[in-house]
Design a protein around this motif. Structure first.
Motif, mmCIF file in Angstrom:
data_model
loop_
_atom_site.group_PDB
_atom_site.id
_atom_site.type_symbol
_atom_site.label_atom_id
_atom_site.label_comp_id
_atom_site.label_asym_id
_atom_site.label_seq_id
_atom_site.Cartn_x
_atom_site.Cartn_y
_atom_site.Cartn_z
ATOM 1 N N GLU A 1 0.822 -1.213 0.000
ATOM 2 C CA GLU A 1 0.000 0.000 0.000
ATOM 3 C C GLU A 1 0.855 1.262 0.000
ATOM 4 O OE1 GLU A 1 -0.844 -2.608 1.971
ATOM 5 O OE2 GLU A 1 -2.917 -3.054 1.426
ATOM 6 N N ASN A 2 1.954 1.269 0.796
ATOM 7 C CA ASN A 2 2.788 2.470 0.849
ATOM 8 C C ASN A 2 3.474 2.741 -0.499
ATOM 9 O OD1 ASN A 2 4.454 0.208 1.265
ATOM 10 N ND2 ASN A 2 5.975 1.420 2.366
ATOM 11 N N GLU A 3 3.812 1.672 -1.232
ATOM 12 C CA GLU A 3 4.388 1.851 -2.573
ATOM 13 C C GLU A 3 3.349 2.458 -3.519
ATOM 14 O OE1 GLU A 3 7.481 -1.643 -3.532
ATOM 15 O OE2 GLU A 3 5.460 -2.363 -3.038
ATOM 16 N N ALA B 1 -8.785 14.384 -8.347
ATOM 17 C CA ALA B 1 -9.762 14.041 -7.304
ATOM 18 C C ALA B 1 -9.813 12.531 -7.106
ATOM 19 C CB ALA B 1 -11.142 14.583 -7.681
ATOM 20 N N PHE B 2 -9.798 11.767 -8.198
ATOM 21 C CA PHE B 2 -9.812 10.312 -8.102
ATOM 22 C C PHE B 2 -8.567 9.809 -7.377
ATOM 23 C CE2 PHE B 2 -8.248 6.283 -9.764
ATOM 24 C CZ PHE B 2 -9.279 5.438 -9.377
ATOM 25 N N VAL B 3 -7.392 10.309 -7.772
ATOM 26 C CA VAL B 3 -6.129 9.845 -7.175
ATOM 27 C C VAL B 3 -6.088 10.196 -5.691
ATOM 28 C CG1 VAL B 3 -3.620 10.131 -7.218
ATOM 29 C CG2 VAL B 3 -4.871 9.828 -9.362
ATOM 30 N N HIS C 1 -6.359 8.237 -0.136
ATOM 31 C CA HIS C 1 -7.040 8.238 1.166
ATOM 32 C C HIS C 1 -7.523 6.820 1.517
ATOM 33 C CE1 HIS C 1 -9.471 9.609 4.517
ATOM 34 N NE2 HIS C 1 -10.495 8.949 3.996
ATOM 35 N N GLU C 2 -8.133 6.140 0.541
ATOM 36 C CA GLU C 2 -8.633 4.781 0.784
ATOM 37 C C GLU C 2 -7.489 3.814 1.088
ATOM 38 O OE1 GLU C 2 -11.301 3.319 -2.251
ATOM 39 O OE2 GLU C 2 -12.347 5.238 -2.327
ATOM 40 N N GLU D 1 -6.263 4.473 4.583
ATOM 41 C CA GLU D 1 -7.204 3.957 5.578
ATOM 42 C C GLU D 1 -7.052 2.444 5.755
ATOM 43 O OE1 GLU D 1 -9.439 5.584 7.699
ATOM 44 O OE2 GLU D 1 -8.214 7.269 7.017
ATOM 45 N N GLU D 2 -6.772 1.729 4.653
ATOM 46 C CA GLU D 2 -6.615 0.272 4.720
ATOM 47 C C GLU D 2 -5.393 -0.118 5.539
ATOM 48 O OE1 GLU D 2 -6.662 -1.860 1.029
ATOM 49 O OE2 GLU D 2 -8.678 -1.165 0.543
ATOM 50 N N ARG D 3 -4.383 0.756 5.553
ATOM 51 C CA ARG D 3 -3.147 0.455 6.303
ATOM 52 C C ARG D 3 -3.355 0.544 7.802
ATOM 53 N NH1 ARG D 3 1.373 3.816 3.170
ATOM 54 N NH2 ARG D 3 0.319 5.427 4.309
ATOM 55 N N LYS D 4 -4.344 1.297 8.211
ATOM 56 C CA LYS D 4 -4.562 1.511 9.661
ATOM 57 C C LYS D 4 -5.119 0.286 10.336
ATOM 58 C CE LYS D 4 -5.158 6.450 9.282
ATOM 59 N NZ LYS D 4 -6.028 7.552 9.442
#
Length: 183
Positions: free
Chosen positions: A116-118, A169-171, A176-177, A180-183
């Motif tokens: 996700e971070n990549e 806006a999409f990016v 953001h999504e 959020e998944e990483r949390k």
């Protein structure tokens, strides 16, 4: 009749200029910034003019005398069948075509194969690229006369800027999504 993007653009410019040489067309392409978004090289222009002439959508006429090593100067004018093809292509493109960057979509489909971070870092770089593209388009728009341009010329700048804004806006939402998944 199927027209390539280059042929479609060339018919538009020849119709607009009434008669034009390859040199005139290349100058207008540079002035309007078409090369930045339409991937049109100088040789593509001449190859496209030749194809349009073979399809009898334009007619060519030598002008002046040959000078130097280049080809004989030629002016092109749109034919009646060229006007009909142009009209049909305009109506079809405005009603059915859809812009989409397939390579980006392939990257989205492959998100599960990277961390996700990549993904977030790559998407932040995409935002930088989008910002740079918007700045370049805006500078070209302003240098060509900005809001004083005719509507067809203004729309050539406003459309990609609106697409960039939507893409940003999409990016941002995707970043953001993913965050959020990483949390």
């Amino acid at each position: 009749m199927n027209l390539s993007n280059v042929e479609f653009m060339l018919l538009q410019l020849i119709a607009e200029l009434d008669q034009a040489s390859g040199y005139d067309i290349n100058k207008l392409i540079d002035q309007r910034g078409y090369r930045q978004w339409a991937n049109i090289g100088t040789t593509s222009v001449y190859a496209g003019l030749k194809k349009l002439n073979e399809k009898e959508l334009v007619e060519s006429e030598p002008v002046g005398e040959k000078s130097g090593k280049g080809p004989m100067p030629t002016r092109f004018a749109i034919t009646e069948s060229g006007k009909a093809a142009l009209r049909n292509e305009i109506l079809t493109s405005l009603s059915t075509s859809r812009e989409r960057e397939q390579r980006f979509d392939l990257g989205l489909a492959a998100l599960p194969f990277i961390e996700e971070n990549e993904a977030v870092e790559a998407l932040r770089k995409r935002l930088d690229v989008l910002d740079e593209a918007a700045q370049t388009i805006t500078r070209t728009f302003e240098s060509q006369g900005g809001a004083r341009l005719p509507i067809h010329a203004r729309s050539l700048f406003r459309h990609p800027l609106n697409l960039i804004e939507s893409e940003r806006a999409f990016v941002l939402e995707l970043i953001h999504e993913l965050s959020e998944e990483r949390k």
